[in-house]
Write a protein that holds these residues in place. Structure first.
Motif, PDB file in Angstrom:
ATOM      1  N   LEU A  47       0.843  -1.198   0.000  1.00  0.00           N
ATOM      2  CA  LEU A  47       0.000   0.000   0.000  1.00  0.00           C
ATOM      3  C   LEU A  47       0.882   1.254   0.000  1.00  0.00           C
ATOM      4  CD1 LEU A  47      -2.811  -1.135   2.464  1.00  0.00           C
ATOM      5  CD2 LEU A  47      -2.906  -1.000  -0.031  1.00  0.00           C
ATOM      6  N   GLY A  48       1.518   1.498  -1.117  1.00  0.00           N
ATOM      7  CA  GLY A  48       2.373   2.667  -1.243  1.00  0.00           C
ATOM      8  C   GLY A  48       2.822   2.834  -2.671  1.00  0.00           C
ATOM      9  N   GLY A  83       0.178   6.228   7.721  1.00  0.00           N
ATOM     10  CA  GLY A  83      -0.419   6.422   6.401  1.00  0.00           C
ATOM     11  C   GLY A  83      -1.156   5.205   5.901  1.00  0.00           C
ATOM     12  N   VAL A  84      -0.624   4.008   6.194  1.00  0.00           N
ATOM     13  CA  VAL A  84      -1.275   2.771   5.768  1.00  0.00           C
ATOM     14  C   VAL A  84      -2.549   2.550   6.568  1.00  0.00           C
ATOM     15  CG1 VAL A  84      -1.002   0.265   5.588  1.00  0.00           C
ATOM     16  CG2 VAL A  84       0.916   1.774   5.028  1.00  0.00           C
ATOM     17  N   ASP A  92       3.175  16.603   2.891  1.00  0.00           N
ATOM     18  CA  ASP A  92       3.635  16.866   1.526  1.00  0.00           C
ATOM     19  C   ASP A  92       3.369  15.697   0.588  1.00  0.00           C
ATOM     20  OD1 ASP A  92       4.566  19.206   2.573  1.00  0.00           O
ATOM     21  OD2 ASP A  92       6.694  18.650   2.519  1.00  0.00           O
ATOM     22  N   LEU A  93       3.119  14.519   1.153  1.00  0.00           N
ATOM     23  CA  LEU A  93       3.074  13.313   0.337  1.00  0.00           C
ATOM     24  C   LEU A  93       1.729  13.097  -0.354  1.00  0.00           C
ATOM     25  CD1 LEU A  93       5.026  10.832   2.636  1.00  0.00           C
ATOM     26  CD2 LEU A  93       5.885  12.225   0.745  1.00  0.00           C
ATOM     27  N   ASP A  94       0.643  13.587   0.249  1.00  0.00           N
ATOM     28  CA  ASP A  94      -0.669  13.329  -0.329  1.00  0.00           C
ATOM     29  C   ASP A  94      -0.785  13.898  -1.743  1.00  0.00           C
ATOM     30  OD1 ASP A  94      -1.508  11.959   1.889  1.00  0.00           O
ATOM     31  OD2 ASP A  94      -2.601  13.636   2.770  1.00  0.00           O
ATOM     32  N   ILE A 116       1.665  14.561  -3.834  1.00  0.00           N
ATOM     33  CA  ILE A 116       2.572  13.836  -4.725  1.00  0.00           C
ATOM     34  C   ILE A 116       1.939  12.530  -5.176  1.00  0.00           C
ATOM     35  CG2 ILE A 116       4.775  12.601  -4.788  1.00  0.00           C
ATOM     36  CD1 ILE A 116       5.907  14.804  -2.959  1.00  0.00           C
ATOM     37  N   ARG A 117       1.377  11.806  -4.219  1.00  0.00           N
ATOM     38  CA  ARG A 117       0.729  10.533  -4.567  1.00  0.00           C
ATOM     39  C   ARG A 117      -0.457  10.755  -5.504  1.00  0.00           C
ATOM     40  NH1 ARG A 117       0.938   9.590   1.258  1.00  0.00           N
ATOM     41  NH2 ARG A 117       2.742   8.301   1.792  1.00  0.00           N
ATOM     42  N   ALA A 118      -1.236  11.782  -5.242  1.00  0.00           N
ATOM     43  CA  ALA A 118      -2.406  12.052  -6.084  1.00  0.00           C
ATOM     44  C   ALA A 118      -1.979  12.385  -7.508  1.00  0.00           C
ATOM     45  CB  ALA A 118      -3.221  13.199  -5.490  1.00  0.00           C
ATOM     46  N   ALA A 119      -0.912  13.161  -7.666  1.00  0.00           N
ATOM     47  CA  ALA A 119      -0.438  13.509  -9.009  1.00  0.00           C
ATOM     48  C   ALA A 119       0.077  12.291  -9.742  1.00  0.00           C
ATOM     49  CB  ALA A 119       0.662  14.573  -8.901  1.00  0.00           C
ATOM     50  N   ILE A 120       0.807  11.414  -9.051  1.00  0.00           N
ATOM     51  CA  ILE A 120       1.299  10.186  -9.685  1.00  0.00           C
ATOM     52  C   ILE A 120       0.130   9.324 -10.144  1.00  0.00           C
ATOM     53  CG2 ILE A 120       2.507   8.012  -9.232  1.00  0.00           C
ATOM     54  CD1 ILE A 120       4.382   9.620  -7.368  1.00  0.00           C
ATOM     55  N   ASN A 121      -0.892   9.219  -9.294  1.00  0.00           N
ATOM     56  CA  ASN A 121      -2.041   8.374  -9.630  1.00  0.00           C
ATOM     57  C   ASN A 121      -2.781   8.869 -10.871  1.00  0.00           C
ATOM     58  OD1 ASN A 121      -3.697   6.036  -8.680  1.00  0.00           O
ATOM     59  ND2 ASN A 121      -5.299   7.605  -8.702  1.00  0.00           N
ATOM     60  N   MET A 122      -2.698  10.161 -11.156  1.00  0.00           N
ATOM     61  CA  MET A 122      -3.353  10.702 -12.353  1.00  0.00           C
ATOM     62  C   MET A 122      -2.859  10.008 -13.622  1.00  0.00           C
ATOM     63  SD  MET A 122      -5.493  13.398 -11.796  1.00  0.00           S
ATOM     64  CE  MET A 122      -5.277  14.634 -13.069  1.00  0.00           C
TER      65      MET A 122
END
Length: 387
Positions: free
Chosen positions: A81-82, A270-271, A328-330, A332-338
């Protein structure tokens, strides 16, 4: 930064003599069963509370039967989950292509081991981007195969409607050899007839990333008889992303719920937060997300008939710095998931190809094809390396 290998483990299984992969070494993400060794899943309580397997996972056995030698098990983001490659229990494997930056996850250790030259190839998994992202960040070839194509027996599940097993290599020739074995298909001479360039994906990527990929894209255009530009997601990449970020976590909660309720395991914040939020997802959201998934599948079927490939950035930017604060990570993760959500939604094969950098850090160009056309993508990667 830490070793890519699971702490406290020592694994060595010789491959069958004389196979097509004889002489190659490989590592396996710690979601794949290796007989006689615990499958830890990146969480100390999963390792402690589940039995030691007596058989190898199908993918591990397939590589051994083909002659490759297994030399290690590799770190994974906690229970997969990451997406960045940072594990609170086992550490963050080195990204040798961008020291001080994350390797990408959840197949972080597998990508790191190959990028460091510690093995020739490695097994990872990709549910929401976990092979594609580390391939991009570490400058490797990586594949998310057609969903359902590979036997996942002996691989720890997360979200079965999106789960796949993938692999990494530093060069296209090794990538093709391993692909032929795991896809159980010869990598023939054919190259695509048509190329579609996903304008919305390139538009979403950071301008420096889009610019860095232009030379690779120009080489690809010269390989293919005809090309055109198209919007990949007419509903919006953000709509596809939201749908996948609804469906995948709920499936993950369903997968891990019996373990959580039985054993009350420890998780990084986070998990744990992600599982709790998934457990509260309303049925109305799931129904909406299922309709978006149906739309996404129809759109990619339309864009990718046999003989057509689609090109897009694998990630919207190169590897971020390691050790960033949680707030800061949320984003970044959301942009990658796009740029990753389509994989789990539609299940098409995707290969990430290295060859570009931004400020010295690798960035990958991804190719998609029709379901089942995995070998065409591998052959295109070979042709592109030689062009």
């Amino acid at each position: 930064m830490t070793s890519p290998f699971v702490p406290g483990t020592s694994v060595h299984v010789e491959g069958r003599p004389g196979g097509p992969l004889a002489g190659l070494t490989f590592a396996a993400k710690d979601l794949f069963d290796v007989a006689g060794h615990v499958t830890g899943g990146g969480n100390p309580d999963w390792a402690r509370q589940n039995p030691v397997p007596s058989r190898h996972a199908w993918a591990v056995q397939a590589l051994l039967d083909a002659g490759a030698t297994l030399t290690a098990k590799t770190i994974t983001d906690e229970v997969s989950l990451g997406i960045l490659g940072e594990n609170a229990f086992e550490g963050t494997p080195l990204n040798p292509a961008a020291p001080g930056h994350v390797p990408g996850g959840s197949s972080s250790g597998s990508a790191s081991a190959v990028a460091q030259g510690l093995c020739d190839t490695s097994l990872g998994t990709d549910t929401g981007g976990s092979v594609r992202v580390p391939a991009s960040f570490c400058g490797l070839y990586g594949i998310r195969p057609t969903h359902g194509r590979l036997d996942l027996t002996g691989m720890m599940p997360q979200a079965p409607s999106s789960d796949t097993a993938g692999w990494f290599a530093r060069d296209a020739a090794t990538f093709a050899r391993v692909s032929a074995v795991l896809l159980q298909e010869a990598i023939g001479p054919a190259v695509p007839d048509r190329l579609v360039i996903a304008t919305d994906a390139f538009g979403f990527a950071d301008p420096a990333t889009a610019e860095a990929l232009e030379p690779l894209l120009d080489r690809l255009k010269r390989l293919v008889p005809e090309w055109r530009e198209e919007v990949m997601a007419p509903q919006g990449l953000s709509t596809w992303s939201r749908a996948q970020r609804t469906l995948q976590p709920v499936e993950a909660w369903q997968t891990f719920r019996p373990w959580v309720e039985r054993d009350n395991p420890r998780f990084a914040f986070g998990v744990a937060r992600g599982l709790v939020l998934a457990s509260m997802t309303p049925e109305s959201e799931l129904g909406w997300a299922a309709l978006v998934r149906r739309e996404a599948r129809g759109r990619l079927r339309h864009l990718l008939p046999p003989g057509t490939i689609l090109a897009m950035p694998t990630t919207p930017f190169p590897a971020p710095k390691a050790g960033l604060p949680l707030p800061d990570l949320d984003g970044i993760r959301a942009a990658i998931n796009m740029l990753c959500a389509h994989g789990g939604l539609a299940g098409h094969p995707q290969v990430s190809i290295p060859g570009a950098t931004v400020d010295g850090r690798p960035i990958g160009l991804s190719l998609l094809a029709a379901r089942g056309a995995d070998a065409l993508l591998v052959r295109t990667a070979l042709a592109l390396e030689k062009s």
